[in-house]
Scaffold this motif. Structure first.
Motif, short mmCIF file in Angstrom:
data_model
loop_
_atom_site.label_atom_id
_atom_site.label_comp_id
_atom_site.label_asym_id
_atom_site.label_seq_id
_atom_site.Cartn_x
_atom_site.Cartn_y
_atom_site.Cartn_z
N GLN A 53 40.02 37.82 35.59
CA GLN A 53 40.88 38.72 36.37
C GLN A 53 40.16 40.04 36.64
O GLN A 53 40.22 40.57 37.76
N TYR A 65 37.47 39.46 39.23
CA TYR A 65 38.07 39.32 40.56
C TYR A 65 38.49 40.67 41.11
O TYR A 65 38.24 40.99 42.27
N LYS A 66 39.10 41.50 40.27
CA LYS A 66 39.54 42.83 40.71
C LYS A 66 38.34 43.67 41.16
O LYS A 66 38.38 44.33 42.19
N THR A 96 36.77 42.12 44.41
CA THR A 96 37.68 42.31 45.54
C THR A 96 37.65 43.76 46.00
O THR A 96 37.61 44.03 47.21
N TRP A 97 37.66 44.69 45.04
CA TRP A 97 37.59 46.11 45.42
C TRP A 97 36.31 46.39 46.19
O TRP A 97 36.32 47.05 47.23
N SER A 120 36.23 50.08 37.42
CA SER A 120 36.57 48.65 37.38
C SER A 120 35.46 47.86 36.70
O SER A 120 35.71 46.95 35.91
#
Length: 70
Positions: A43, A46-47, A50-51, A24
């Motif tokens: 995006q 954020y990914k 968040t992960w 990621s």
């Protein structure tokens, strides 16, 4: 690829979680390097964050600034 890691129980799950976080992050850095628009980069950021937060990878998640501590 996943099954041998998952068969190793805790250490395998930890390695798999870190590998997904790394991939990621690589995606995020590739977007930033190529000058992708801010929406796509945001995006990907954020990914990634968040992960890391969901997986409790503390080194990846930014901590609040020290002046916000009560």
């Amino acid at each position: 690829m996943w099954n041998p890691l998952l068969d190793e129980e805790k250490i395998g799950q930890t390695l798999l979680t870190a590998w997904i976080a790394k991939e990621s992050l690589r995606t995020l850095l590739a977007l930033a390097r190529t000058g992708a628009d801010l929406h796509r980069t945001g995006q990907a950021r954020y990914k990634f964050l968040t992960w890391c937060a969901d997986a409790e990878i503390r080194k990846c998640v930014p901590s609040p600034p020290p002046w916000t501590a009560g």
